[in-house]
Design a protein around this motif. Structure first.
Motif, short mmCIF file in Angstrom:
data_model
loop_
_atom_site.label_atom_id
_atom_site.label_comp_id
_atom_site.label_asym_id
_atom_site.label_seq_id
_atom_site.Cartn_x
_atom_site.Cartn_y
_atom_site.Cartn_z
N GLU A 1 0.57 -1.29 0.03
CA GLU A 1 -0.31 -0.65 0.05
C GLU A 1 0.96 1.56 0.12
OE1 GLU A 1 -2.71 -0.21 3.40
OE2 GLU A 1 -3.80 -1.79 2.61
N LEU A 2 1.81 1.09 0.89
CA LEU A 2 2.99 2.56 0.65
C LEU A 2 3.06 2.67 -0.55
CD1 LEU A 2 4.58 1.48 4.51
CD2 LEU A 2 2.57 3.47 3.43
N ASN A 3 3.95 1.05 -1.00
CA ASN A 3 4.53 1.97 -2.60
C ASN A 3 3.76 2.50 -3.40
OD1 ASN A 3 6.90 0.27 -1.89
ND2 ASN A 3 6.39 -1.13 -1.88
N SER A 4 2.35 1.93 -3.37
CA SER A 4 1.65 2.16 -3.82
C SER A 4 1.06 3.72 -4.09
CB SER A 4 0.03 1.62 -3.99
OG SER A 4 0.75 0.51 -4.81
N LYS B 1 -4.93 6.70 -15.24
CA LYS B 1 -4.10 5.43 -16.28
C LYS B 1 -3.05 4.78 -14.76
CE LYS B 1 -3.64 6.66 -21.02
NZ LYS B 1 -2.81 7.37 -22.10
N ILE B 2 -2.11 5.79 -14.20
CA ILE B 2 -1.73 6.08 -13.32
C ILE B 2 -2.60 5.17 -11.86
CG2 ILE B 2 -0.29 5.90 -11.32
CD1 ILE B 2 1.27 8.33 -13.04
N PHE B 3 -3.63 6.03 -11.51
CA PHE B 3 -4.84 4.63 -10.80
C PHE B 3 -5.50 3.15 -10.78
CE2 PHE B 3 -9.06 4.91 -9.47
CZ PHE B 3 -8.73 4.90 -7.60
N ALA C 1 -2.71 -4.17 -10.61
CA ALA C 1 -1.30 -4.31 -11.14
C ALA C 1 -1.05 -4.95 -9.34
CB ALA C 1 -0.24 -3.76 -12.09
N ASN C 2 -0.72 -3.48 -9.11
CA ASN C 2 -0.42 -3.67 -8.10
C ASN C 2 -1.16 -3.77 -6.43
OD1 ASN C 2 2.21 -2.19 -8.96
ND2 ASN C 2 2.01 -0.71 -7.97
N GLU D 1 -7.67 -9.16 1.78
CA GLU D 1 -8.07 -8.14 1.67
C GLU D 1 -8.17 -6.58 1.71
OE1 GLU D 1 -12.85 -6.60 2.97
OE2 GLU D 1 -13.31 -8.47 1.51
N ILE D 2 -7.95 -6.44 0.27
CA ILE D 2 -7.55 -5.33 0.76
C ILE D 2 -8.22 -3.93 1.14
CG2 ILE D 2 -6.22 -3.04 -1.47
CD1 ILE D 2 -4.93 -5.49 -1.85
#
Length: 422
Positions: free
Chosen positions: A17-20, A39-41, A47-48, A142-143
């Motif tokens: 989550e922190l990397n995202s 697009k990044i969202f 993907a992440n 679960e995210i």
């Protein structure tokens, strides 16, 4: 699952989550475009975070209503939501909600939850998600929806700030354009108007918030000939001001070569067509008074008819002429008005912003009220007439905003005495 596995799974999930969050923050700091941020969202969630389904609906610009919700990014769904309108059941959502709890979700029933994204108590976006499970070390986790909501909020608020900055830049550009147009317009007005016994000219101009193309002029052609004119160009801002500037230059050049209005008007019409390419038109009134012959010749090219008040306080509308300039080539007809043996009169010319002043009952001030005003005040000097007219308009409008520029010009001629040049 033992405690160490649970802790490791939670740690890896937080790190993910922190990397995202870091990637999204860097993208915003790099001032990427709105499309790039969307697009990044999309990539971050797919993907992440391994989200299976996404549809992001954003409330567009300043048209804040149901018809302006637009799907900006979508993946993993059975149908494309790009052209799917939001169901009205989603619009009041203020907190994370399960789609299955909504009445008649329609096409959106393939999602699990909908997450609102708010800023300053306004919902700016709705995030529809499906498949929040992510496998870490063989375990399904679960995210957290709270994180997705925070991530969405960061992206959407950043995009909203971009929109705000864009609107502010547009407003500043418009402000500068209006200032340039005002300067051009003021430059067109004559610096001095005659004020002596035989001839007095008074002009007043009250601009609207947006600069229009009102114009008036007085030109002393010869010892015996004086020209008065008033015009109104369609459109606002710099284009209207530039067109009127070209028009003034053409007028002053042409009338030095000929005072025949049947030659002046067709040439002006051609110049307007050349300058505006048929996109703008000019209503125009021009009159030339011959002191020696006591004649007034005029042409009204689609302009609101000026009024001539004689010694008996009778009003004559000056409506002979042609159509507005720049609308046809050649002009379909051209008539010249001629008033003979007149030596004591007042001519009052104006743009339609005057008679189109509205009161609180949405009623126009109108030509009839103007005629009565002029007859009632015909014995006053011109500055007083203008001052009282502005006062009457303010009282009539009752504080309502004026819808257009207001320009009017009064010409007082007293040609009864001998030997006095106008």
């Amino acid at each position: 699952m033992d405690v160490n596995t649970i802790l490791r799974t939670q740690y890896e999930l937080k790190e993910l989550e922190l990397n995202s969050l870091l990637e999204v923050t860097q993208a915003i700091n790099n001032n990427l475009s709105e499309d790039s941020l969307y697009k990044i969202f999309n990539f971050t969630l797919r993907a992440n975070l391994n989200i299976q389904k996404l549809a992001l609906y954003v409330l567009m610009e300043e048209e804040r209503d149901a018809d302006r919700w637009e799907c900006k990014t979508n993946f993993g769904t059975e149908i494309s939501f790009t052209n799917i309108m939001l169901n009205e059941h989603f619009l009041p959502i203020k907190q994370i909600t399960k789609v299955e709890e909504l009445e008649d979700p329609g096409f959106f029933d393939e999602f699990d939850i909908v997450i609102p994204v708010s800023h300053k108590n306004s919902v700016l976006a709705l995030v529809f998600l499906g498949g929040l499970q992510k496998e870490i070390d063989g375990q399904q986790t679960e995210i957290g929806t709270t994180f997705i909501q925070a991530l969405s909020n960061i992206i959407i608020v950043a995009i909203e700030n971009k929109k705000l900055a864009r609107r502010q830049l547009a407003q500043e550009a418009m402000r500068k354009e209006m200032e340039i147009a005002r300067q051009v317009q003021q430059f067109l007005f004559p610096k001095e108007l005659p004020q002596h016994e035989g001839l007095q000219v008074e002009a007043s101009y009250m601009p609207h918030h947006s600069v229009g193309g009102d114009y008036y002029d007085f030109i002393k052609l010869t010892a015996n000939h004086s020209l008065f004119c008033i015009a109104d160009v369609s459109g606002k801002g710099v284009p209207a001001a530039i067109l009127m500037s070209n028009f003034q230059a053409a007028l002053r050049t042409i009338v030095r070569q000929t005072m025949n209005l049947k030659e002046v008007i067709p040439e002006l019409n051609y110049q307007v067509l050349q300058s505006a390419n048929g996109e703008n038109f000019i209503t125009f009134f021009i009159a030339i008074y011959d002191q020696q012959a006591k004649q007034l010749r005029y042409v009204n090219a689609g302009h609101t008819p000026p009024m001539l008040i004689n010694e008996s306080k009778k009003i004559q509308l000056m409506d002979q002429g042609t159509v507005m300039l720049g609308s046809f080539h050649p002009l379909p007809f051209l008539n010249e008005g001629l008033l003979e043996d007149i030596d004591n009169f007042m001519l009052f010319a104006y743009t339609d912003g005057l008679t189109e002043t509205f009161n609180q009952h949405d009623e126009e001030y109108g030509m009839e009220r103007l005629e009565k005003f002029l007859v009632r005040h015909a014995d006053l000097n011109l500055p007083d007439i203008h001052r009282y007219l502005f006062k009457e308009l303010d009282e009539y409008s009752g504080g309502n905003e004026y819808h257009d520029d207001i320009t009017f010009m009064s010409v007082m001629v007293n040609n009864k005495f001998d030997g006095g040049a106008l």
